[in-house]
Design a protein around this motif. Structure first.
Motif, PDB file in Angstrom:
ATOM      1  N   GLY A  83      -1.605   4.986  11.281  1.00 39.02           N
ATOM      2  CA  GLY A  83      -1.979   3.648  10.833  1.00 39.02           C
ATOM      3  C   GLY A  83      -1.945   3.537   9.320  1.00 39.02           C
ATOM      4  N   ILE A  84      -1.578   2.344   8.837  1.00 39.93           N
ATOM      5  CA  ILE A  84      -1.533   2.059   7.398  1.00 39.93           C
ATOM      6  C   ILE A  84      -2.218   0.721   7.157  1.00 39.93           C
ATOM      7  CG2 ILE A  84      -0.055   1.775   5.357  1.00 39.93           C
ATOM      8  CD1 ILE A  84       2.235   3.026   6.991  1.00 39.93           C
ATOM      9  N   ASP A  85      -2.992   0.621   6.097  1.00 35.36           N
ATOM     10  CA  ASP A  85      -3.505  -0.671   5.652  1.00 35.36           C
ATOM     11  C   ASP A  85      -3.705  -0.617   4.143  1.00 35.36           C
ATOM     12  OD1 ASP A  85      -4.684  -3.199   7.362  1.00 35.36           O
ATOM     13  OD2 ASP A  85      -5.505  -3.093   5.332  1.00 35.36           O
ATOM     14  N   VAL A  86      -3.604  -1.778   3.507  1.00 32.60           N
ATOM     15  CA  VAL A  86      -3.653  -1.817   2.043  1.00 32.60           C
ATOM     16  C   VAL A  86      -5.077  -1.824   1.502  1.00 32.60           C
ATOM     17  CG1 VAL A  86      -1.419  -2.945   1.829  1.00 32.60           C
ATOM     18  CG2 VAL A  86      -3.476  -4.341   2.023  1.00 32.60           C
ATOM     19  N   PHE A  87      -6.067  -2.123   2.353  1.00 31.59           N
ATOM     20  CA  PHE A  87      -7.442  -2.249   1.881  1.00 31.59           C
ATOM     21  C   PHE A  87      -8.231  -0.985   2.204  1.00 31.59           C
ATOM     22  CE2 PHE A  87      -6.004  -6.593   2.738  1.00 31.59           C
ATOM     23  CZ  PHE A  87      -6.196  -7.158   1.487  1.00 31.59           C
ATOM     24  N   GLU A  88      -8.809  -0.366   1.186  1.00 34.46           N
ATOM     25  CA  GLU A  88      -9.481   0.921   1.363  1.00 34.46           C
ATOM     26  C   GLU A  88     -10.663   0.825   2.323  1.00 34.46           C
ATOM     27  OE1 GLU A  88     -11.337   4.589  -1.297  1.00 34.46           O
ATOM     28  OE2 GLU A  88     -10.638   2.763  -2.270  1.00 34.46           O
ATOM     29  N   THR A  89     -11.474  -0.229   2.182  1.00 36.40           N
ATOM     30  CA  THR A  89     -12.625  -0.376   3.070  1.00 36.40           C
ATOM     31  C   THR A  89     -12.184  -0.508   4.518  1.00 36.40           C
ATOM     32  OG1 THR A  89     -13.964  -1.408   1.343  1.00 36.40           O
ATOM     33  CG2 THR A  89     -14.635  -1.790   3.610  1.00 36.40           C
ATOM     34  N   VAL A  90     -11.128  -1.292   4.746  1.00 38.30           N
ATOM     35  CA  VAL A  90     -10.626  -1.481   6.104  1.00 38.30           C
ATOM     36  C   VAL A  90     -10.061  -0.172   6.653  1.00 38.30           C
ATOM     37  CG1 VAL A  90      -8.940  -2.725   7.510  1.00 38.30           C
ATOM     38  CG2 VAL A  90     -10.186  -3.928   5.721  1.00 38.30           C
ATOM     39  N   VAL A  91      -9.409   0.616   5.799  1.00 38.07           N
ATOM     40  CA  VAL A  91      -8.889   1.915   6.230  1.00 38.07           C
ATOM     41  C   VAL A  91     -10.033   2.817   6.691  1.00 38.07           C
ATOM     42  CG1 VAL A  91      -7.792   4.049   5.434  1.00 38.07           C
ATOM     43  CG2 VAL A  91      -6.792   1.839   4.855  1.00 38.07           C
ATOM     44  N   LYS A  92     -11.133   2.812   5.953  1.00 36.97           N
ATOM     45  CA  LYS A  92     -12.278   3.633   6.355  1.00 36.97           C
ATOM     46  C   LYS A  92     -12.859   3.149   7.678  1.00 36.97           C
ATOM     47  CE  LYS A  92     -13.717   5.431   1.852  1.00 36.97           C
ATOM     48  NZ  LYS A  92     -14.832   5.574   0.884  1.00 36.97           N
ATOM     49  N   LEU A  93     -12.910   1.824   7.866  1.00 39.19           N
ATOM     50  CA  LEU A  93     -13.372   1.293   9.148  1.00 39.19           C
ATOM     51  C   LEU A  93     -12.462   1.760  10.277  1.00 39.19           C
ATOM     52  CD1 LEU A  93     -14.214  -2.391   8.118  1.00 39.19           C
ATOM     53  CD2 LEU A  93     -15.850  -0.586   8.664  1.00 39.19           C
ATOM     54  N   VAL A 124      -4.160   5.983   6.945  1.00 38.69           N
ATOM     55  CA  VAL A 124      -4.116   6.110   5.487  1.00 38.69           C
ATOM     56  C   VAL A 124      -4.051   4.746   4.809  1.00 38.69           C
ATOM     57  CG1 VAL A 124      -2.962   8.351   5.604  1.00 38.69           C
ATOM     58  CG2 VAL A 124      -1.596   6.268   5.459  1.00 38.69           C
ATOM     59  N   LYS A 125      -4.447   4.740   3.539  1.00 40.35           N
ATOM     60  CA  LYS A 125      -4.303   3.563   2.688  1.00 40.35           C
ATOM     61  C   LYS A 125      -2.887   3.547   2.131  1.00 40.35           C
ATOM     62  CE  LYS A 125      -6.273   1.321  -1.428  1.00 40.35           C
ATOM     63  NZ  LYS A 125      -5.027   1.254  -2.222  1.00 40.35           N
ATOM     64  N   GLY A 126      -2.238   2.388   2.202  1.00 39.11           N
ATOM     65  CA  GLY A 126      -0.888   2.290   1.678  1.00 39.11           C
ATOM     66  C   GLY A 126      -0.314   0.907   1.896  1.00 39.11           C
ATOM     67  N   ASP A 127       0.888   0.704   1.386  1.00 36.53           N
ATOM     68  CA  ASP A 127       1.609  -0.561   1.520  1.00 36.53           C
ATOM     69  C   ASP A 127       2.907  -0.275   2.265  1.00 36.53           C
ATOM     70  OD1 ASP A 127       3.004  -2.912   1.298  1.00 36.53           O
ATOM     71  OD2 ASP A 127       2.646  -3.174  -0.847  1.00 36.53           O
ATOM     72  N   SER A 128       3.025  -0.795   3.473  1.00 42.04           N
ATOM     73  CA  SER A 128       4.187  -0.501   4.315  1.00 42.04           C
ATOM     74  C   SER A 128       5.486  -1.041   3.736  1.00 42.04           C
ATOM     75  CB  SER A 128       3.982  -1.095   5.713  1.00 42.04           C
ATOM     76  OG  SER A 128       2.802  -0.622   6.291  1.00 42.04           O
TER      77      SER A 128
END
Length: 617
Positions: free
Chosen positions: A370-380, A396-400
């Motif tokens: 999984g990838i998402d750009v928002f750190e808080t959402v990644v932790k969730l 992980v945190k990142g921009d696809s």
């Protein structure tokens, strides 16, 4: 897996002739009319049977009531507890957990569930924590003998857990405590929505793991209960320090939070939340209850306008996962993962499909990305996936869209599609999360970065005269990235599968990049299905577009059986649905029937089986 047997088969083994089924119709209490003859044959008398025995929470004093208690002993306990359901009602894992909870409250060694057709019998061991399925109800003499050496679960922790299991968890209860916790945190701290969720999640995960460890025998008592918090106050121990030390110890296993990171909530808020959650079971070996709790909190306590992004409704997630039919050993990714809904339900689906134990699920979770750009959402998302699969290393945190800010495994899948993903499940950014179109210079910069990786990317942006790049909706770029990350097949019918939520504008607009998006889809993929969703499906999450689910399979193009072959478009499974589990076009989530979801899954499976049978012949 729940184990049952036919009630009439049990009666036949005992030489008992049961009355006709009609005596059990109507209210669930009538089902007892089919059980009484069996109990009588086993030596139980009418004086041994108590209707509606009541029990209370050892701390907060709330009452609970079982259906039948059989053979009272030690003045306050029962040897058997019976839960009755209406005639023919479906048996689920949570019903058995509820039965075990009542057994714990009653000090019962055995529990019986029946709907008049089937019967399930459990025998407790390790107090309330574990139970086994057995095939027969003990006769009275055997039960009396067994109770003489049985130690009922009487500690405060055992009784609290028993009360939680007996209470169970409904959607209404989840919504109630989620709303309570959300409003409490907002009123006391004034945090932004992602931070409210994040702080609540840290407390929630500590509470869940506390219950899980106790149930699995890793600790001898519950540490986060109303009683434990009251004891801290009596001893004048700082509650924040206590909870944060517990979270720090848990994080050694989780590896999600930063070192020394605590729960940024006042003591009285922590105490109020723990008291509110004390009566609910938040950990279940079936996994379903846990995921349901977490997803419901997210869905009921935020809107897209607050968060600036939305989360895919659970029923839509389940539909998409059912349609792609993931299997063990397949690599699955959501490049806009949010809180991990697609990933969690894929794990659950694979576990059910292959009948996997929890230890095997952790191996499956290693193929979940999984990838998402928002750190808080990644932790969730990490929390959510770990709780369901004991692994989060690939979240992980990142921009696809940007190779310089993407994980290496995503870039490699696009560069070398022979090793691409078997399944991509995603709900790409549009509406509130998207903001505005990407300017042409931003897209040009992204294209150059992909060129440095040897990839011709974002050809859908070249809609201007002469192939010049124009401004583009992020979702259009996202669709192209997903298609190019799909596994390229070695033979027909084996390409990677993409299930994606799309704005209908992408499927119908004739301006700017949309025609190029459709051309790319037709060139690279076979369209398997298009599922129309009602307008306003995502309105509670900040977007009022008319969405559809698109199911694509990457084409085989190459040498096959001695000559060049390219897969051609086949008939498309096309359907519109309206009953999706909640009322669309509402600013707040409101439950509704989800019957169309189940109907579509049934029709889709029939469609595929008939198509596959035709191709075989």
């Amino acid at each position: 897996m729940v184990r049952t047997r036919d009630l009439r088969d049990l009666a036949e083994e005992l030489g008992v002739e049961l009355p006709p089924a009609e005596v059990a119709y109507g209210h669930e209490d009538n089902v007892a009319n089919l059980l009484y003859p069996i109990l009588e044959a086993l030596g139980y008398e009418w004086t041994d049977i108590v209707k509606k025995p009541r029990f209370t929470h050892p701390i907060i004093g709330q009452p609970r009531e079982a259906d039948l208690g059989i053979l009272r002993y030690n003045s306050k306990f029962y040897g058997i507890i019976v839960e009755l359901k209406t005639y023919g009602e479906r048996l689920t894992e949570d019903i058995i957990e509820k039965l075990a909870g009542y057994c714990g409250l009653a000090g019962a060694l055995y529990g019986i569930w029946t709907n008049g057709q089937l019967i399930s019998i459990i025998k407790l061991h390790r107090g309330i924590v574990k139970w086994d399925y057995v095939t027969n109800i003990p006769d009275k003499n055997k039960l009396v003998s067994e109770l003489q050496t049985y130690t009922p679960p009487t500690t405060v922790s055992e009784q609290i857990l028993a009360f939680r299991l007996a209470t169970g968890l409904t959607e209404e209860q989840i919504e109630d405590f989620a709303e309570f916790c959300h409003n409490l945190i907002r009123s006391r701290r004034g945090l932004a929505v992602p931070d409210r969720i994040y702080e609540f999640s840290k407390l929630l995960v500590a509470r869940i793991i506390d219950e899980r460890r106790f149930r699995e025998g890793e600790q001898d008592k519950l540490l986060l209960t109303t009683e434990s918090i009251r004891d801290l106050r009596r001893r004048r121990v700082n509650i924040n320090t206590y909870v944060n030390e517990l979270l720090g110890e848990i994080n050694k296993q989780l590896r999600i939070f930063s070192p020394g990171e605590g729960i940024d909530l006042p003591e009285d808020v922590i105490e109020s939340i723990i008291e509110r959650l004390d009566e609910y079971p938040l950990w279940s070996e079936s996994l379903d209850v846990l995921g349901h709790v977490y997803e419901r909190f997210l869905m009921h306590t935020m809107t897209g306008s607050e968060l600036g992004q939305y989360f895919t409704p659970r029923t839509i997630v389940e539909l998409m996962v059912e349609m792609v039919d993931p299997s063990i050993n397949q690599r699955i990714v959501d490049p806009a993962a949010g809180t991990g809904g697609f990933l969690i339900y894929s794990l659950k689906y694979i576990q059910r499909k292959h009948n996997l134990g929890n230890d095997q699920v952790s191996e499956v979770a290693k193929n979940i990305y999984g990838i998402d750009v928002f750190e808080t959402v990644v932790k969730l998302s990490k929390i959510n996936v770990w709780l369901n699969g004991n692994s989060h290393e690939n979240i992980v945190k990142g921009d696809s869209l940007d190779p310089e800010n993407s994980p290496s495994w995503w870039v490699e899948a696009i560069k070398n599609p022979e090793n691409g993903f078997d399944i991509i499940l995603t709900n790409p950014p549009f509406g509130a999360r998207e903001g505005t179109r990407y300017r042409a210079d931003v897209v040009e910069n992204l294209c150059r970065r992909w060129e440095d990786e040897g990839v011709n990317m974002f050809e859908v942006a070249r809609y201007r005269r002469g192939g010049a790049i124009g401004d583009v909706q992020p979702r259009s770029l996202f669709i192209e990235a997903c298609i190019k990350a799909l596994k390229k097949p070695e033979k027909p019918k084996e390409g990677g599968i993409l299930a994606i939520v799309m704005d209908n504008g992408t499927l119908s607009n004739i301006q700017k990049e949309e025609p190029l998006v459709r051309r790319l889809i037709r060139r690279e993929c076979v369209i398997e299905a298009v599922i129309g969703l009602p307008k306003g499906t995502f309105k509670p999450y900040g977007s009022n577009v008319i969405p559809s689910i698109l199911l694509l399979r990457r084409k085989f193009k190459g040498k096959w059986r001695g000559e060049y072959f390219e897969e051609q478009q086949e008939p498309i499974f096309r359907v519109e649905i309206y009953k999706i589990g909640f009322v669309p076009a509402m600013t707040r989530y409101r439950i509704d029937s989800d019957r169309d979801i189940h109907t579509v899954v049934e029709y889709w499976r029939k469609w595929r089986s008939r198509r596959d049978a035709f191709e075989t012949t």
